[in-house]
Write an enzyme that holds these catalytic residues in place. Structure first.
Site, PDB file in Angstrom:
ATOM      1  N   ARG A 148       0.807  -1.238   0.000  1.00 53.99           N
ATOM      2  CA  ARG A 148       0.000   0.000   0.000  1.00 53.99           C
ATOM      3  C   ARG A 148       0.827   1.270   0.000  1.00 53.99           C
ATOM      4  NH1 ARG A 148      -2.547  -3.390   2.871  1.00 53.99           N
ATOM      5  NH2 ARG A 148      -0.539  -4.374   3.136  1.00 53.99           N
ATOM      6  N   THR A 149       1.969   1.274   0.691  1.00 54.23           N
ATOM      7  CA  THR A 149       2.745   2.515   0.709  1.00 54.23           C
ATOM      8  C   THR A 149       3.259   2.818  -0.697  1.00 54.23           C
ATOM      9  OG1 THR A 149       3.386   2.022   2.981  1.00 54.23           O
ATOM     10  CG2 THR A 149       4.636   3.732   1.853  1.00 54.23           C
ATOM     11  N   ARG A 201      11.879   3.596   0.488  1.00 57.76           N
ATOM     12  CA  ARG A 201      11.845   2.708   1.675  1.00 57.76           C
ATOM     13  C   ARG A 201      13.122   1.872   1.669  1.00 57.76           C
ATOM     14  NH1 ARG A 201       6.834  -1.078   3.317  1.00 57.76           N
ATOM     15  NH2 ARG A 201       6.197   0.937   4.137  1.00 57.76           N
ATOM     16  N   HIS A 225       8.169   6.214   9.887  1.00 61.15           N
ATOM     17  CA  HIS A 225       7.299   6.043   8.717  1.00 61.15           C
ATOM     18  C   HIS A 225       6.363   7.257   8.718  1.00 61.15           C
ATOM     19  CE1 HIS A 225       5.065   4.347   5.556  1.00 61.15           C
ATOM     20  NE2 HIS A 225       4.891   3.107   5.990  1.00 61.15           N
TER      21      HIS A 225
HETATM   22  C1  NCD Z   1       3.875  -0.941   7.898  1.00 60.32           C
HETATM   23  C2  NCD Z   1       5.347  -0.768   7.610  1.00 60.32           C
HETATM   24  O1  NCD Z   1       5.820  -1.114   6.514  1.00 60.32           O
HETATM   25  O2  NCD Z   1       6.006  -0.249   8.504  1.00 60.32           O
HETATM   26  N1  NCD Z   1       3.140  -1.136   6.739  1.00 60.32           N
HETATM   27  C3  NCD Z   1       2.742  -0.030   6.037  1.00 60.32           C
HETATM   28  O3  NCD Z   1       3.537   0.696   5.519  1.00 60.32           O
HETATM   29  N2  NCD Z   1       1.432   0.236   6.002  1.00 60.32           N
HETATM   30  C4  NCD Z   1       3.553  -1.892   8.977  1.00 60.32           C
HETATM   31  C5  NCD Z   1       3.998  -3.322   8.848  1.00 60.32           C
HETATM   32  O4  NCD Z   1       4.645  -3.724   7.883  1.00 60.32           O
HETATM   33  O5  NCD Z   1       3.655  -4.096   9.756  1.00 60.32           O
END
Ligand code: NCD
Length: 337
Positions: free
Chosen positions: A57-58, A107, A135
């Site tokens: 999703r990100t 990321r 994040h």
């Molecule tokens: C989170 C992350 O990547 O930190 N996911 C996200 O970006 N929505 C949480 C996770 O991976 O548990």
């Protein structure tokens, strides 16, 4: 803060007014995110999307947000497909890729790496998660969701009562969310985790120093009875040295409809950054909550697009031009929000 041209690396760079500004811009993005209008304001602009850790999703919502503003996305995913696998430094990668992009979303598994990359980048960099550190865009979308859920209950963010449950040691979303909540008044935070996975002490200390109430516990049921929000998290198995170690904690806390009915106030909002671990030995947020109207997890994911559109519009300084480059969509929009 001055948004135009700035990196977004940590929520610590925001004052309360900055967060309110981002949310006000996010509200204005709704007709575009909900596909009633299209805007071409970022026509010709390129987002470099670089995700060196798994992401659905990100990564996709950063890309969708940029597309919805009329821009194009170039993606690099995984070290194996990038020259980092040949030993290239973050500095060189940043110098090269920032020559091909107007803004970069990144990321990376190492804490601090996105800031190191940004220091060498020639364009603004947005942190999509750096190891277990931060994040920021997730914390913003979480807080935006909290704001709108609480508004539906005639409340604001000040004096919020929230329980965060699960892996608070490695979960970067809860680190950023706690830091962001410090900007509001008299928040009550209950931190529920196994002792070994507790929230880092410096984050707890800074919350307390800011006049907020923080309670730490390893018992979930008693901790979720008098809160506005339960924010569940996944055990961050990729940060453990072995799966066997992660197995010690997976499944320790499970929120399901029966526990919710017995322990939570009727209107308690349920949140999770996702992905939730739906395997039998984990299930920190059970599928049997899917029809619970207080389950806000998919409102969070929808809001992610609005908030990321707002960040792009602010960093690239097009907020006031978005509506001027817009028209109604041509197609019938059957989507219901
Ligand atoms: C989170 C992350 O990547 O930190 N996911 C996200 O970006 N929505 C949480 C996770 O991976 O548990």
């Amino acid at each position: 803060m001055q948004f135009a041209g700035s990196h977004i690396l940590s929520v610590e760079q925001f004052a309360r007014g900055d967060v309110e500004r981002i949310f006000a811009v996010a509200d204005r993005m709704e007709p575009y995110a909900h596909r009633r209008r299209v805007t071409r304001v970022l026509d010709g602009a390129i987002l470099g999307s670089m995700f060196f850790e798994p992401s659905t999703r990100t990564r996709v919502s950063f890309g969708s947000a940029f597309n919805l503003l009329g821009g194009e996305v170039r993606e690099t995913t995984g070290f194996e497909h990038s020259a980092i696998a040949k030993g290239e430094s973050l500095y060189d990668t940043a110098r090269v890729l920032s020559g091909y992009s107007d803004v970069i979303a990144m990321r990376h598994p190492a804490a601090g790496s996105v800031a190191e990359f940004a220091a060498a980048s020639r364009v603004p960099v947005i942190n999509g998660g750096d190891g277990s550190n931060e994040h920021p865009s997730q914390a913003l979308l979480d807080l935006y969701t909290i704001k709108s859920e609480m508004a539906g209950r005639g409340r604001g963010i000040d004096r919020l009562r929230i329980a965060m449950v699960g892996d608070l040691r490695y979960g970067r979303t809860v680190h950023s969310l706690c830091k962001l909540l410090r900007l509001f008044d008299a928040v009550q935070v209950t931190l529920v985790s196994p002792r070994e996975l507790a929230m880092p002490a410096d984050i707890v200390e800074e919350m307390r120093a800011g006049g907020h109430q923080v309670v730490e516990s390893d018992a979930m049921e008693a901790s979720i009875s008098h809160v506005d929000i339960v924010y569940a998290t996944r055990i961050q198995e990729e940060r453990f040295t072995s799966q066997a170690e992660a197995d010690l904690y997976r499944g320790r806390y499970r929120l399901n409809q029966s526990i919710y009915t017995h322990h939570c106030e009727p209107n308690t909002v349920i949140m999770h950054p996702l992905p939730r671990d739906s395997r039998d030995h984990a299930r920190e947020l059970d599928d049997d909550l899917n029809d619970n109207p207080n389950l806000a997890i998919f409102r969070q994911t929808d809001n992610g697009v609005l908030v990321r559109m707002a960040l792009f519009a602010l960093v690239l300084e097009v907020v006031e031009q978005v509506d001027r480059h817009a028209r109604d969509v041509n197609w019938y929009t059957a989507r219901r929000f």
